[in-house]
Write an enzyme that holds these catalytic residues in place. Structure first.
Site, PDB file in Angstrom:
ATOM      1  N   LYS A   1     -23.494  29.138 -24.005  1.00  0.00           N
ATOM      2  CA  LYS A   1     -22.387  29.612 -24.858  1.00  0.00           C
ATOM      3  C   LYS A   1     -21.076  29.672 -24.067  1.00  0.00           C
ATOM      4  O   LYS A   1     -20.424  30.715 -24.006  1.00  0.00           O
ATOM      5  CB  LYS A   1     -22.722  30.952 -25.499  1.00  0.00           C
TER       6      LYS A   1
HETATM    7  P1  OMP Z   1     -35.648  34.755 -30.503  1.00  0.00           P
HETATM    8  O1  OMP Z   1     -34.980  35.706 -31.424  1.00  0.00           O
HETATM    9  O2  OMP Z   1     -36.480  35.431 -29.460  1.00  0.00           O
HETATM   10  O3  OMP Z   1     -36.390  33.668 -31.221  1.00  0.00           O
HETATM   11  O4  OMP Z   1     -34.473  34.062 -29.646  1.00  0.00           O
HETATM   12  C1  OMP Z   1     -33.369  33.434 -30.234  1.00  0.00           C
HETATM   13  C2  OMP Z   1     -32.612  32.632 -29.216  1.00  0.00           C
HETATM   14  O5  OMP Z   1     -31.571  31.910 -29.879  1.00  0.00           O
HETATM   15  C3  OMP Z   1     -31.906  33.461 -28.144  1.00  0.00           C
HETATM   16  O6  OMP Z   1     -31.849  32.697 -26.955  1.00  0.00           O
HETATM   17  C4  OMP Z   1     -30.506  33.654 -28.700  1.00  0.00           C
HETATM   18  O7  OMP Z   1     -29.555  33.830 -27.676  1.00  0.00           O
HETATM   19  C5  OMP Z   1     -30.286  32.316 -29.411  1.00  0.00           C
HETATM   20  N1  OMP Z   1     -29.351  32.369 -30.565  1.00  0.00           N
HETATM   21  C6  OMP Z   1     -29.525  33.293 -31.562  1.00  0.00           C
HETATM   22  O8  OMP Z   1     -30.502  34.046 -31.597  1.00  0.00           O
HETATM   23  N2  OMP Z   1     -28.594  33.365 -32.568  1.00  0.00           N
HETATM   24  C7  OMP Z   1     -27.523  32.534 -32.636  1.00  0.00           C
HETATM   25  O9  OMP Z   1     -26.751  32.620 -33.565  1.00  0.00           O
HETATM   26  C8  OMP Z   1     -27.351  31.571 -31.641  1.00  0.00           C
HETATM   27  C9  OMP Z   1     -28.309  31.439 -30.655  1.00  0.00           C
HETATM   28  C10 OMP Z   1     -28.226  30.237 -29.818  1.00  0.00           C
HETATM   29  O10 OMP Z   1     -27.116  29.743 -29.596  1.00  0.00           O
HETATM   30  O11 OMP Z   1     -29.239  29.659 -29.475  1.00  0.00           O
END
Ligand code: OMP
Length: 277
Positions: A96
């Site tokens: 990011k």
């Molecule tokens: P879990 O919730 O464990 O499946 O993880 C979600 C992953 O996606 C994490 O690494 C977050 O930082 C990332 N993420 C989001 O959850 N929401 C977003 O809007 C964007 C991201 C991302 O850019 O990957």
């Protein structure tokens, strides 16, 4: 990697699953902590067992950077391991980033040049000069945050600017900075009600959709609106896969969770194919 190679891999594996390697030193099985590089060993075990079911790995750099030098070493060992052993798998540095052009150039060099990721997530709200240095790398993909999955998306992204939401205005402005081959957008799985609108604006770009699993996003709901003729989506799940169990069989449990999602994806893909026939 070229986008066409990713699409081929999705078709070969009947999967558009991206596994998030959000590897938290406090959550991995305790017996690994005696090893020289527990984070890498954890990742390697997960990758070895889950690679047949996914087409991408997303390394969230925060989990590595927070450990200092050793975290960067674990991240580099992980990306090198994937690139060497599974070059067909798409890699995402979920960093990011984004800054004034002169600084963004260094971030692009870090994740594309030095670490050799296929893609990096970028916060585009500093505008075109903050994104362009990433777009100058050939066969690399910049993944711009569109509408994020968190509650805080309401604070700014889902406020109105001019006639539309801030995030829609951002997509309208940024879609001309690059093209479908070198840019993707992040759209959170927790906000499926906006995906139809996003697809009207950017019918051809790939979408990276995190938020299935621990954040409760619904796979079928997302796919209904987000898929396009090229499939057009990567769905990420991190915690619900990599921490499926905490014992000696953790990697096997992660594979089982991956298989569950891959099976659902296979059904969705075959239904899509039937509709198109
Ligand atoms: P879990 O919730 O464990 O499946 O993880 C979600 C992953 O996606 C994490 O690494 C977050 O930082 C990332 N993420 C989001 O959850 N929401 C977003 O809007 C964007 C991201 C991302 O850019 O990957």
């Amino acid at each position: 990697m070229k986008l066409s190679d990713l699409i081929l891999e999705i078709k070969n594996k009947d999967s558009f699953l991206c596994i998030g390697l959000d590897t938290d030193i406090n959550k991995i099985p305790k017996f690994l902590l005696n090893e020289e590089d527990p984070i890498f060993l954890f990742n390697k075990s997960i990758i070895d067992k889950t690679n047949p079911y996914c087409v991408a790995y997303k390394i969230n750099t925060a989990f590595y950077e927070s450990l200092g030098t050793s975290g960067w070493v674990s991240m580099k060992r992980t990306i090198d391991y994937i690139n060497k052993n599974f070059p067909e798998i798409f890699t995402i540095a979920d960093a990011k980033r984004g800054d004034i052009g002169n600084t963004s150039k260094m971030y692009a060099q870090t994740f594309f040049g030095n670490m050799n990721f296929d893609s990096v997530t970028i916060n585009p709200y500093m505008g075109s000069d903050s994104v362009k240095p990433f777009l100058e790398f050939e066969n690399k993909i910049s993944v711009l945050l569109g509408l994020t999955s968190n509650i805080g998306a309401l604070d700014i992204q889902l406020k109105k600017a001019n006639k539309d939401y801030v995030f829609i205005e951002m997509i309208k402005s940024s879609m001309i900075w690059g093209n479908e081959d070198n840019m993707m957008y992040v759209v959170g799985a927790t906000k499926p009600q906006y995906i139809e609108k996003i697809r009207k604006l950017i019918p051809s770009h790939f979408l990276l959709i995190p938020g299935v699993g621990a954040q409760g996003g619904d796979l079928n709901e997302i796919c209904k609106y987000a898929m396009n003729d090229n499939i057009g989506i990567l769905v990420n799940s991190s915690r619900s896969i990599i921490y499926a169990s905490n014992d000696k069989n953790f990697a096997h449990s992660a594979a089982n969770e991956s298989i569950k999602l891959q099976k659902q994806m296979k059904i969705i893909l075959s239904q899509k194919n039937e509709l198109e026939l």
